[in-house]
Design a protein around this motif. Structure first.
Motif, PDB file in Angstrom:
ATOM      1  N   HIS A   4      -2.914   6.471 -18.702  1.00  0.00           N
ATOM      2  CA  HIS A   4      -3.646   6.581 -17.438  1.00  0.00           C
ATOM      3  C   HIS A   4      -4.432   7.890 -17.311  1.00  0.00           C
ATOM      4  O   HIS A   4      -4.917   8.202 -16.221  1.00  0.00           O
ATOM      5  N   VAL A   5      -4.598   8.623 -18.399  1.00  0.00           N
ATOM      6  CA  VAL A   5      -5.236   9.939 -18.288  1.00  0.00           C
ATOM      7  C   VAL A   5      -6.703   9.838 -17.873  1.00  0.00           C
ATOM      8  O   VAL A   5      -7.255  10.811 -17.335  1.00  0.00           O
ATOM      9  N   ASP A   6      -7.351   8.694 -18.092  1.00  0.00           N
ATOM     10  CA  ASP A   6      -8.756   8.536 -17.710  1.00  0.00           C
ATOM     11  C   ASP A   6      -8.940   7.748 -16.417  1.00  0.00           C
ATOM     12  O   ASP A   6     -10.073   7.452 -16.025  1.00  0.00           O
ATOM     13  N   ASP A   7      -7.845   7.374 -15.747  1.00  0.00           N
ATOM     14  CA  ASP A   7      -7.918   6.577 -14.529  1.00  0.00           C
ATOM     15  C   ASP A   7      -7.975   7.475 -13.295  1.00  0.00           C
ATOM     16  O   ASP A   7      -7.608   8.654 -13.342  1.00  0.00           O
ATOM     17  N   TRP A   8      -8.429   6.868 -12.180  1.00  0.00           N
ATOM     18  CA  TRP A   8      -8.198   7.495 -10.886  1.00  0.00           C
ATOM     19  C   TRP A   8      -6.708   7.374 -10.592  1.00  0.00           C
ATOM     20  O   TRP A   8      -6.132   6.300 -10.701  1.00  0.00           O
ATOM     21  N   VAL A   9      -6.085   8.466 -10.211  1.00  0.00           N
ATOM     22  CA  VAL A   9      -4.629   8.481 -10.048  1.00  0.00           C
ATOM     23  C   VAL A   9      -4.256   8.870  -8.628  1.00  0.00           C
ATOM     24  O   VAL A   9      -4.759   9.864  -8.083  1.00  0.00           O
ATOM     25  N   CYS A  10      -3.367   8.071  -8.041  1.00  0.00           N
ATOM     26  CA  CYS A  10      -2.634   8.455  -6.832  1.00  0.00           C
ATOM     27  C   CYS A  10      -1.217   8.775  -7.281  1.00  0.00           C
ATOM     28  O   CYS A  10      -0.518   7.886  -7.785  1.00  0.00           O
ATOM     29  N   ALA A  11      -0.811  10.025  -7.146  1.00  0.00           N
ATOM     30  CA  ALA A  11       0.494  10.464  -7.619  1.00  0.00           C
ATOM     31  C   ALA A  11       1.499  10.455  -6.465  1.00  0.00           C
ATOM     32  O   ALA A  11       1.320  11.183  -5.486  1.00  0.00           O
ATOM     33  N   VAL A  12       2.522   9.639  -6.589  1.00  0.00           N
ATOM     34  CA  VAL A  12       3.602   9.605  -5.610  1.00  0.00           C
ATOM     35  C   VAL A  12       4.745  10.448  -6.174  1.00  0.00           C
ATOM     36  O   VAL A  12       5.407  10.056  -7.138  1.00  0.00           O
ATOM     37  N   LEU A  13       4.941  11.632  -5.607  1.00  0.00           N
ATOM     38  CA  LEU A  13       5.910  12.586  -6.138  1.00  0.00           C
ATOM     39  C   LEU A  13       7.265  12.404  -5.468  1.00  0.00           C
ATOM     40  O   LEU A  13       7.375  12.433  -4.238  1.00  0.00           O
ATOM     41  N   THR A  14       8.286  12.246  -6.304  1.00  0.00           N
ATOM     42  CA  THR A  14       9.631  11.993  -5.785  1.00  0.00           C
ATOM     43  C   THR A  14      10.519  13.224  -5.838  1.00  0.00           C
ATOM     44  O   THR A  14      11.725  13.122  -5.606  1.00  0.00           O
ATOM     45  N   ASP A  15       9.940  14.395  -6.127  1.00  0.00           N
ATOM     46  CA  ASP A  15      10.747  15.626  -6.175  1.00  0.00           C
ATOM     47  C   ASP A  15      11.418  15.872  -4.822  1.00  0.00           C
ATOM     48  O   ASP A  15      10.781  15.750  -3.767  1.00  0.00           O
ATOM     49  N   ALA A  16      12.691  16.255  -4.856  1.00  0.00           N
ATOM     50  CA  ALA A  16      13.416  16.528  -3.609  1.00  0.00           C
ATOM     51  C   ALA A  16      12.834  17.724  -2.887  1.00  0.00           C
ATOM     52  O   ALA A  16      12.785  17.777  -1.659  1.00  0.00           O
ATOM     53  N   THR A  17      12.362  18.713  -3.657  1.00  0.00           N
ATOM     54  CA  THR A  17      11.741  19.907  -3.096  1.00  0.00           C
ATOM     55  C   THR A  17      10.269  19.927  -3.483  1.00  0.00           C
ATOM     56  O   THR A  17       9.947  19.692  -4.655  1.00  0.00           O
ATOM     57  N   PRO A  18       9.358  20.179  -2.544  1.00  0.00           N
ATOM     58  CA  PRO A  18       7.933  20.171  -2.891  1.00  0.00           C
ATOM     59  C   PRO A  18       7.634  21.134  -4.039  1.00  0.00           C
ATOM     60  O   PRO A  18       7.954  22.319  -3.968  1.00  0.00           O
ATOM     61  N   PRO A  19       7.007  20.641  -5.116  1.00  0.00           N
ATOM     62  CA  PRO A  19       6.713  21.518  -6.252  1.00  0.00           C
ATOM     63  C   PRO A  19       5.529  22.435  -5.973  1.00  0.00           C
ATOM     64  O   PRO A  19       4.740  22.197  -5.053  1.00  0.00           O
ATOM     65  N   HIS A  20       5.400  23.471  -6.794  1.00  0.00           N
ATOM     66  CA  HIS A  20       4.345  24.473  -6.618  1.00  0.00           C
ATOM     67  C   HIS A  20       3.036  23.979  -7.247  1.00  0.00           C
ATOM     68  O   HIS A  20       3.012  23.536  -8.390  1.00  0.00           O
ATOM     69  N   GLU A  21       1.933  24.038  -6.486  1.00  0.00           N
ATOM     70  CA  GLU A  21       0.592  23.688  -6.953  1.00  0.00           C
ATOM     71  C   GLU A  21       0.564  22.352  -7.705  1.00  0.00           C
ATOM     72  O   GLU A  21       0.106  22.281  -8.856  1.00  0.00           O
ATOM     73  N   PRO A  22       1.039  21.287  -7.112  1.00  0.00           N
ATOM     74  CA  PRO A  22       1.119  20.019  -7.853  1.00  0.00           C
ATOM     75  C   PRO A  22      -0.237  19.468  -8.271  1.00  0.00           C
ATOM     76  O   PRO A  22      -0.368  18.934  -9.382  1.00  0.00           O
ATOM     77  N   MET A  23      -1.272  19.574  -7.412  1.00  0.00           N
ATOM     78  CA  MET A  23      -2.569  19.002  -7.771  1.00  0.00           C
ATOM     79  C   MET A  23      -3.170  19.722  -8.975  1.00  0.00           C
ATOM     80  O   MET A  23      -3.675  19.078  -9.904  1.00  0.00           O
ATOM     81  N   ARG A  24      -3.129  21.048  -8.953  1.00  0.00           N
ATOM     82  CA  ARG A  24      -3.683  21.803 -10.089  1.00  0.00           C
ATOM     83  C   ARG A  24      -2.982  21.413 -11.381  1.00  0.00           C
ATOM     84  O   ARG A  24      -3.629  21.201 -12.419  1.00  0.00           O
ATOM     85  N   ARG A  25      -1.689  21.282 -11.332  1.00  0.00           N
ATOM     86  CA  ARG A  25      -0.918  20.961 -12.538  1.00  0.00           C
ATOM     87  C   ARG A  25      -1.149  19.516 -12.969  1.00  0.00           C
ATOM     88  O   ARG A  25      -1.284  19.238 -14.170  1.00  0.00           O
ATOM     89  N   LEU A  26      -1.231  18.610 -12.017  1.00  0.00           N
ATOM     90  CA  LEU A  26      -1.467  17.206 -12.376  1.00  0.00           C
ATOM     91  C   LEU A  26      -2.834  17.017 -13.032  1.00  0.00           C
ATOM     92  O   LEU A  26      -2.985  16.204 -13.954  1.00  0.00           O
ATOM     93  N   ARG A  27      -3.817  17.769 -12.577  1.00  0.00           N
ATOM     94  CA  ARG A  27      -5.159  17.579 -13.124  1.00  0.00           C
ATOM     95  C   ARG A  27      -5.304  18.124 -14.538  1.00  0.00           C
ATOM     96  O   ARG A  27      -6.307  17.835 -15.197  1.00  0.00           O
ATOM     97  N   THR A  28      -4.312  18.883 -15.006  1.00  0.00           N
ATOM     98  CA  THR A  28      -4.345  19.264 -16.416  1.00  0.00           C
ATOM     99  C   THR A  28      -4.090  18.061 -17.309  1.00  0.00           C
ATOM    100  O   THR A  28      -4.516  18.044 -18.469  1.00  0.00           O
TER     101      THR A  28
END
Length: 388
Positions: free
Chosen positions: A293-317
Protein backbone atom coordinates in the motif's frame (compact mmCIF):
# COMPACT_ATOMS: atom_id res chain seq x y z
CA UNK A 1 -29.16 5.97 -29.65
CA UNK A 2 -26.24 5.32 -27.33
CA UNK A 3 -26.03 7.43 -24.15
CA UNK A 4 -23.32 7.67 -21.49
CA UNK A 5 -24.70 8.58 -18.04
CA UNK A 6 -22.23 10.32 -15.69
CA UNK A 7 -22.62 12.60 -12.68
CA UNK A 8 -20.93 14.38 -9.78
CA UNK A 9 -17.64 15.37 -11.37
CA UNK A 10 -17.05 17.86 -8.51
CA UNK A 11 -14.36 19.70 -10.44
CA UNK A 12 -12.19 21.54 -7.92
CA UNK A 13 -12.77 19.32 -4.90
CA UNK A 14 -9.74 18.70 -2.72
CA UNK A 15 -8.95 15.41 -1.04
CA UNK A 16 -7.60 15.97 2.47
CA UNK A 17 -5.91 19.13 1.28
CA UNK A 18 -4.66 17.65 -2.01
CA UNK A 19 -5.83 18.90 -5.41
CA UNK A 20 -7.72 16.33 -7.50
CA UNK A 21 -7.64 18.28 -10.79
CA UNK A 22 -4.86 16.27 -12.44
CA UNK A 23 -6.37 12.95 -11.39
CA UNK A 24 -9.81 14.00 -12.60
CA UNK A 25 -8.39 15.21 -15.90
CA UNK A 26 -6.89 11.76 -16.46
CA UNK A 27 -10.19 10.02 -15.72
CA UNK A 28 -12.16 12.39 -17.97
CA UNK A 29 -9.62 11.80 -20.75
CA UNK A 30 -10.32 8.08 -20.37
CA UNK A 31 -14.05 8.82 -20.49
CA UNK A 32 -13.69 10.64 -23.82
CA UNK A 33 -11.76 7.67 -25.22
CA UNK A 34 -14.68 5.43 -24.23
CA UNK A 35 -17.02 7.80 -26.07
CA UNK A 36 -15.02 7.33 -29.25
CA UNK A 37 -14.55 3.58 -28.92
CA UNK A 38 -18.17 2.85 -28.05
CA UNK A 39 -19.77 5.27 -30.49
CA UNK A 40 -21.63 7.31 -27.85
CA UNK A 41 -24.15 9.81 -29.20
CA UNK A 42 -25.07 11.75 -26.04
CA UNK A 43 -23.26 12.27 -22.72
CA UNK A 44 -25.33 13.11 -19.65
CA UNK A 45 -23.86 14.92 -16.63
CA UNK A 46 -26.43 14.79 -13.82
CA UNK A 47 -25.40 17.68 -11.60
CA UNK A 48 -22.52 18.76 -9.35
CA UNK A 49 -20.33 19.69 -12.27
CA UNK A 50 -18.21 21.81 -9.93
CA UNK A 51 -17.55 21.33 -6.23
CA UNK A 52 -18.08 25.00 -5.46
CA UNK A 53 -20.45 27.75 -6.51
CA UNK A 54 -17.33 29.87 -7.18
CA UNK A 55 -14.87 27.56 -8.95
CA UNK A 56 -11.32 28.63 -9.68
CA UNK A 57 -10.18 29.44 -13.21
CA UNK A 58 -8.43 26.10 -13.74
CA UNK A 59 -11.71 24.31 -12.96
CA UNK A 60 -13.38 26.11 -15.88
CA UNK A 61 -10.43 25.16 -18.07
CA UNK A 62 -10.86 21.47 -17.26
CA UNK A 63 -14.59 21.60 -17.98
CA UNK A 64 -14.04 23.44 -21.26
CA UNK A 65 -11.36 20.99 -22.39
CA UNK A 66 -13.56 18.00 -21.54
CA UNK A 67 -16.65 19.35 -23.29
CA UNK A 68 -14.56 20.13 -26.37
CA UNK A 69 -13.21 16.56 -26.32
CA UNK A 70 -16.74 15.17 -26.04
CA UNK A 71 -17.85 17.20 -29.05
CA UNK A 72 -14.72 16.24 -31.00
CA UNK A 73 -15.59 12.61 -30.26
CA UNK A 74 -18.90 13.15 -32.04
CA UNK A 75 -21.22 13.22 -29.02
CA UNK A 76 -23.54 15.92 -27.75
CA UNK A 77 -23.82 16.69 -24.03
CA UNK A 78 -26.74 17.42 -21.72
CA UNK A 79 -25.59 18.98 -18.43
CA UNK A 80 -27.71 19.88 -15.39
CA UNK A 81 -26.75 21.81 -12.26
CA UNK A 82 -26.46 20.20 -8.82
CA UNK A 83 -26.59 21.53 -5.29
CA UNK A 84 -22.84 22.31 -5.35
CA UNK A 85 -23.11 24.37 -8.52
CA UNK A 86 -24.07 27.97 -9.05
CA UNK A 87 -26.90 27.63 -11.55
CA UNK A 88 -26.32 31.18 -12.80
CA UNK A 89 -22.60 30.68 -13.41
CA UNK A 90 -22.95 27.22 -14.92
CA UNK A 91 -25.82 28.36 -17.13
CA UNK A 92 -24.01 31.43 -18.44
CA UNK A 93 -24.45 31.55 -22.22
CA UNK A 94 -26.41 28.28 -22.21
CA UNK A 95 -28.38 29.23 -25.37
CA UNK A 96 -25.14 29.68 -27.31
CA UNK A 97 -23.66 26.44 -25.98
CA UNK A 98 -26.81 24.60 -27.00
CA UNK A 99 -26.21 25.59 -30.62
CA UNK A 100 -22.78 24.00 -30.30
CA UNK A 101 -24.23 20.71 -29.03
CA UNK A 102 -23.62 21.29 -25.31
CA UNK A 103 -27.03 21.68 -23.67
CA UNK A 104 -26.77 23.18 -20.16
CA UNK A 105 -29.99 23.09 -18.13
CA UNK A 106 -29.96 25.26 -15.00
CA UNK A 107 -33.17 27.33 -15.19
CA UNK A 108 -36.04 25.84 -13.16
CA UNK A 109 -38.57 27.41 -15.53
CA UNK A 110 -37.26 25.26 -18.38
CA UNK A 111 -38.29 22.04 -16.60
CA UNK A 112 -40.69 20.27 -18.94
CA UNK A 113 -39.08 21.79 -22.06
CA UNK A 114 -36.84 19.05 -23.51
CA UNK A 115 -33.63 19.05 -25.47
CA UNK A 116 -34.53 16.97 -28.51
CA UNK A 117 -31.87 14.96 -30.32
CA UNK A 118 -32.67 12.74 -33.30
CA UNK A 119 -31.35 9.34 -34.30
CA UNK A 120 -32.33 6.89 -37.05
CA UNK A 121 -35.56 6.04 -35.22
CA UNK A 122 -36.66 9.63 -34.70
CA UNK A 123 -36.49 12.10 -31.80
CA UNK A 124 -35.38 11.42 -28.23
CA UNK A 125 -36.50 14.04 -25.70
CA UNK A 126 -34.05 14.81 -22.87
CA UNK A 127 -35.68 16.47 -19.85
CA UNK A 128 -33.13 18.14 -17.60
CA UNK A 129 -34.18 18.87 -14.02
CA UNK A 130 -31.62 21.10 -12.25
CA UNK A 131 -31.26 20.83 -8.49
CA UNK A 132 -34.34 22.53 -7.04
CA UNK A 133 -34.01 23.91 -3.52
CA UNK A 134 -37.61 24.34 -2.24
CA UNK A 135 -36.96 27.67 -0.51
CA UNK A 136 -35.49 29.13 -3.69
CA UNK A 137 -38.02 27.93 -6.26
CA UNK A 138 -41.40 27.89 -4.54
CA UNK A 139 -42.09 31.46 -5.66
CA UNK A 140 -41.90 30.28 -9.27
CA UNK A 141 -44.95 28.06 -8.76
CA UNK A 142 -46.98 29.91 -6.09
CA UNK A 143 -50.01 27.65 -6.49
CA UNK A 144 -48.01 24.57 -5.45
CA UNK A 145 -46.99 23.44 -1.95
CA UNK A 146 -43.22 23.09 -2.22
CA UNK A 147 -41.56 22.60 1.14
CA UNK A 148 -39.57 19.41 0.55
CA UNK A 149 -37.49 17.83 -2.17
CA UNK A 150 -40.20 15.23 -2.68
CA UNK A 151 -42.81 17.90 -3.35
CA UNK A 152 -40.49 19.82 -5.68
CA UNK A 153 -39.52 16.71 -7.63
CA UNK A 154 -43.14 15.54 -7.90
CA UNK A 155 -44.04 18.90 -9.39
CA UNK A 156 -41.04 18.93 -11.73
CA UNK A 157 -41.78 15.42 -12.98
CA UNK A 158 -45.46 16.32 -13.46
CA UNK A 159 -44.30 19.03 -15.87
CA UNK A 160 -42.12 16.48 -17.63
CA UNK A 161 -45.02 14.02 -17.86
CA UNK A 162 -47.38 16.65 -19.25
CA UNK A 163 -44.92 17.45 -22.02
CA UNK A 164 -44.21 13.77 -22.69
CA UNK A 165 -47.91 13.07 -23.07
CA UNK A 166 -48.23 15.85 -25.62
CA UNK A 167 -45.10 14.98 -27.62
CA UNK A 168 -44.99 11.21 -27.40
CA UNK A 169 -41.89 9.29 -28.44
CA UNK A 170 -38.87 8.21 -26.44
CA UNK A 171 -37.57 10.19 -23.50
CA UNK A 172 -34.78 10.44 -20.92
CA UNK A 173 -34.86 12.54 -17.75
CA UNK A 174 -31.89 13.80 -15.73
CA UNK A 175 -32.16 14.89 -12.07
CA UNK A 176 -30.04 15.54 -8.99
CA UNK A 177 -31.67 14.32 -5.77
CA UNK A 178 -31.71 11.57 -3.14
CA UNK A 179 -34.07 8.81 -4.26
CA UNK A 180 -35.65 6.04 -2.22
CA UNK A 181 -33.81 2.76 -2.54
CA UNK A 182 -30.32 4.00 -1.64
CA UNK A 183 -29.26 3.09 1.88
CA UNK A 184 -28.41 6.30 3.83
CA UNK A 185 -25.02 5.35 5.27
CA UNK A 186 -23.27 7.88 7.54
CA UNK A 187 -20.93 8.82 4.70
CA UNK A 188 -23.85 9.30 2.33
CA UNK A 189 -25.66 11.45 4.87
CA UNK A 190 -22.64 13.73 5.02
CA UNK A 191 -22.56 13.94 1.21
CA UNK A 192 -26.18 14.99 1.02
CA UNK A 193 -26.38 16.94 4.27
CA UNK A 194 -28.19 19.70 2.36
CA UNK A 195 -31.19 17.37 2.28
CA UNK A 196 -31.40 16.69 6.01
CA UNK A 197 -34.89 17.40 7.25
CA UNK A 198 -35.54 16.99 10.98
CA UNK A 199 -32.80 14.39 11.32
CA UNK A 200 -33.61 12.29 8.27
CA UNK A 201 -32.87 12.49 4.56
CA UNK A 202 -35.47 14.18 2.37
CA UNK A 203 -36.16 11.19 0.14
CA UNK A 204 -37.84 11.28 -3.26
CA UNK A 205 -39.97 8.13 -3.86
CA UNK A 206 -39.20 6.05 -6.94
CA UNK A 207 -42.78 6.52 -8.12
CA UNK A 208 -41.86 10.14 -8.92
CA UNK A 209 -39.71 8.89 -11.77
CA UNK A 210 -42.34 6.87 -13.62
CA UNK A 211 -42.63 7.66 -17.29
CA UNK A 212 -39.30 8.28 -19.06
CA UNK A 213 -37.54 5.38 -20.74
CA UNK A 214 -34.46 6.09 -18.62
CA UNK A 215 -33.90 8.20 -15.48
CA UNK A 216 -30.30 9.42 -15.01
CA UNK A 217 -29.72 10.46 -11.40
CA UNK A 218 -26.90 12.26 -9.64
CA UNK A 219 -26.21 13.27 -6.03
CA UNK A 220 -24.64 10.16 -4.48
CA UNK A 221 -21.07 9.13 -5.25
CA UNK A 222 -21.50 5.39 -5.65
CA UNK A 223 -23.27 3.66 -8.52
CA UNK A 224 -26.71 2.33 -7.72
CA UNK A 225 -29.46 0.55 -9.64
CA UNK A 226 -32.86 1.45 -8.17
CA UNK A 227 -34.71 -0.19 -11.04
CA UNK A 228 -33.79 -1.24 -14.56
CA UNK A 229 -34.51 2.29 -15.77
CA UNK A 230 -33.60 4.41 -12.69
CA UNK A 231 -29.89 4.56 -11.84
CA UNK A 232 -27.09 6.54 -10.22
CA UNK A 233 -23.72 6.61 -11.99
CA UNK A 234 -21.74 7.98 -9.02
CA UNK A 235 -18.64 10.16 -9.13
CA UNK A 236 -15.70 9.53 -11.47
CA UNK A 237 -13.19 9.81 -8.59
CA UNK A 238 -13.13 8.51 -5.04
CA UNK A 239 -13.67 11.61 -2.92
CA UNK A 240 -13.65 9.93 0.52
CA UNK A 241 -12.24 6.80 2.13
CA UNK A 242 -15.79 5.58 2.64
CA UNK A 243 -16.04 5.20 -1.15
CA UNK A 244 -12.73 3.39 -1.52
CA UNK A 245 -14.23 -0.01 -2.37
CA UNK A 246 -16.84 1.30 -4.82
CA UNK A 247 -16.24 1.06 -8.58
CA UNK A 248 -15.84 4.19 -10.68
CA UNK A 249 -17.43 4.51 -14.09
CA UNK A 250 -20.54 5.41 -16.07
CA UNK A 251 -23.67 3.73 -17.41
CA UNK A 252 -23.84 2.98 -21.13
CA UNK A 253 -27.52 3.20 -22.10
CA UNK A 254 -28.90 1.99 -25.44
CA UNK A 255 -32.28 3.08 -26.76
CA UNK A 256 -33.89 1.33 -29.73
CA UNK A 257 -37.02 2.32 -31.63
CA UNK A 258 -39.25 1.19 -28.74
CA UNK A 259 -37.32 2.66 -25.81
CA UNK A 260 -34.78 1.24 -23.35
CA UNK A 261 -32.91 -1.68 -24.92
CA UNK A 262 -29.83 -2.26 -22.76
CA UNK A 263 -27.75 -0.81 -19.91
CA UNK A 264 -24.12 -1.76 -19.24
CA UNK A 265 -21.44 -0.53 -16.85
CA UNK A 266 -18.29 1.10 -18.22
CA UNK A 267 -15.32 1.02 -15.84
CA UNK A 268 -13.12 4.10 -15.54
CA UNK A 269 -9.56 4.02 -14.18
CA UNK A 270 -8.79 4.71 -10.53
CA UNK A 271 -5.69 6.97 -10.47
CA UNK A 272 -4.72 6.00 -6.93
CA UNK A 273 -6.39 3.43 -4.70
CA UNK A 274 -7.81 4.38 -1.30
CA UNK A 275 -7.14 2.06 1.65
CA UNK A 276 -7.77 2.14 5.38
CA UNK A 277 -4.99 0.51 7.39
CA UNK A 278 -5.38 -0.42 11.05
CA UNK A 279 -2.70 -1.13 13.62
CA UNK A 280 -0.21 0.42 15.97
CA UNK A 281 2.19 2.97 14.53
CA UNK A 282 5.05 0.45 14.66
CA UNK A 283 2.95 -2.16 12.87
CA UNK A 284 2.07 0.24 10.08
CA UNK A 285 5.69 1.36 9.76
CA UNK A 286 7.38 -2.04 9.77
CA UNK A 287 4.89 -4.87 9.12
CA UNK A 288 5.50 -6.32 5.65
CA UNK A 289 1.80 -7.00 5.03
CA UNK A 290 1.30 -3.25 4.53
CA UNK A 291 4.09 -2.91 1.96
CA UNK A 292 1.68 -3.28 -0.99
CA UNK A 293 0.00 0.00 0.00
CA UNK A 294 2.99 2.35 -0.16
CA UNK A 295 1.64 4.04 -3.32
CA UNK A 296 -2.01 4.24 -2.17
CA UNK A 297 -3.93 6.99 -0.45
CA UNK A 298 -3.87 5.85 3.17
CA UNK A 299 -6.19 6.44 6.10
CA UNK A 300 -4.26 5.22 9.13
CA UNK A 301 -6.32 3.99 12.07
CA UNK A 302 -3.87 3.95 14.98
CA UNK A 303 -4.59 1.56 17.83
CA UNK A 304 -1.76 2.69 20.14
CA UNK A 305 -2.97 3.02 23.73
CA UNK A 306 -0.92 6.21 24.09
CA UNK A 307 -0.84 8.79 21.27
CA UNK A 308 2.51 8.37 19.47
CA UNK A 309 4.89 11.25 18.73
CA UNK A 310 4.62 12.90 15.26
CA UNK A 311 2.65 10.03 13.70
CA UNK A 312 1.92 11.74 10.36
CA UNK A 313 5.56 12.67 9.72
CA UNK A 314 6.66 9.13 10.51
CA UNK A 315 3.90 7.46 8.51
CA UNK A 316 4.74 9.49 5.42
CA UNK A 317 8.25 8.07 5.41
CA UNK A 318 6.61 4.78 4.38
CA UNK A 319 3.30 5.99 2.90
CA UNK A 320 3.94 9.27 1.03
CA UNK A 321 0.22 9.59 0.35
CA UNK A 322 -0.99 9.11 3.91
CA UNK A 323 -3.90 11.55 3.97
CA UNK A 324 -5.41 11.26 7.43
CA UNK A 325 -5.03 9.62 10.82
CA UNK A 326 -7.82 8.33 13.05
CA UNK A 327 -6.88 7.39 16.62
CA UNK A 328 -8.75 4.32 17.84
CA UNK A 329 -6.86 2.90 20.85
CA UNK A 330 -7.51 -0.68 21.80
CA UNK A 331 -8.92 -0.04 25.23
CA UNK A 332 -8.49 -2.35 28.17
CA UNK A 333 -11.94 -2.35 29.64
CA UNK A 334 -12.74 -3.46 33.19
CA UNK A 335 -16.26 -2.82 34.45
CA UNK A 336 -15.06 -3.18 38.07
CA UNK A 337 -12.65 -0.23 37.86
CA UNK A 338 -13.79 2.81 39.80
CA UNK A 339 -14.54 6.03 37.98
CA UNK A 340 -12.03 8.85 38.28
CA UNK A 341 -14.39 10.77 40.58
CA UNK A 342 -14.65 7.74 42.86
CA UNK A 343 -10.86 7.46 42.98
CA UNK A 344 -10.28 11.05 44.09
CA UNK A 345 -13.35 11.50 46.32
CA UNK A 346 -11.53 10.28 49.43
CA UNK A 347 -8.35 11.43 51.13
CA UNK A 348 -6.25 10.53 48.10
CA UNK A 349 -2.68 11.90 48.03
CA UNK A 350 -2.06 14.46 45.30
CA UNK A 351 0.55 12.34 43.47
CA UNK A 352 -1.95 9.48 43.33
CA UNK A 353 -4.63 11.79 41.93
CA UNK A 354 -2.33 12.77 39.07
CA UNK A 355 -1.31 9.16 38.52
CA UNK A 356 -4.94 8.03 38.44
CA UNK A 357 -5.78 10.78 35.95
CA UNK A 358 -2.97 9.68 33.63
CA UNK A 359 -4.17 6.08 33.91
CA UNK A 360 -7.66 7.23 32.95
CA UNK A 361 -6.67 9.15 29.82
CA UNK A 362 -4.05 6.58 28.83
CA UNK A 363 -6.42 3.61 29.16
CA UNK A 364 -4.63 2.07 32.11
CA UNK A 365 -1.06 3.34 31.76
CA UNK A 366 -0.24 5.54 34.74
CA UNK A 367 2.81 7.68 35.21
CA UNK A 368 6.26 6.30 34.52
CA UNK A 369 8.96 6.37 37.22
CA UNK A 370 10.46 9.48 35.62
CA UNK A 371 7.06 11.17 35.45
CA UNK A 372 6.30 10.28 39.08
CA UNK A 373 9.53 11.94 40.17
CA UNK A 374 8.67 15.06 38.16
CA UNK A 375 5.12 15.10 39.58
CA UNK A 376 6.46 14.82 43.13
CA UNK A 377 8.86 17.72 42.52
CA UNK A 378 6.10 19.96 41.10
CA UNK A 379 3.69 19.18 43.94
CA UNK A 380 6.42 19.82 46.51
CA UNK A 381 7.22 23.19 44.92
CA UNK A 382 3.55 24.22 44.88
CA UNK A 383 3.14 23.27 48.54
CA UNK A 384 6.21 25.32 49.45
CA UNK A 385 4.85 28.33 47.57
CA UNK A 386 1.46 27.98 49.29
CA UNK A 387 3.09 27.82 52.73
CA UNK A 388 4.98 31.13 52.30
Amino acid sequence: MRILHTSDWHIGRSFHGNSTLDALRGVLDALTREIVERGVDVVLLAGDVFDSATPAADCYSLLTDTLLAIRDAGAQAVVTSGNHDSAARLGFQAPFLGRAGVHVVTDPLTVGAPVTIDDDHGPVHFYGVPYLEPALVRHLWPDETLRTQEQVMRHAMSLVEADRAARGGRSVAIAHCFAAGVEPTPQLEREVRQDLRQGSLDVVPLACFDGPDYMALGHIHGRATLSERVRYAGAPLHYSFGEGDKPRGAWLVDLDADGLADVAWVELPVPRRLVTLRGTLDELLFDERFAVHVDDWVCAVLTDATPPHEPMRRLRTRFPHCATIQPDPERRRDDTVRTYRERVARETPDPQIVDDFLALVRDGDGASDEERALIADVISERRAEAAQ
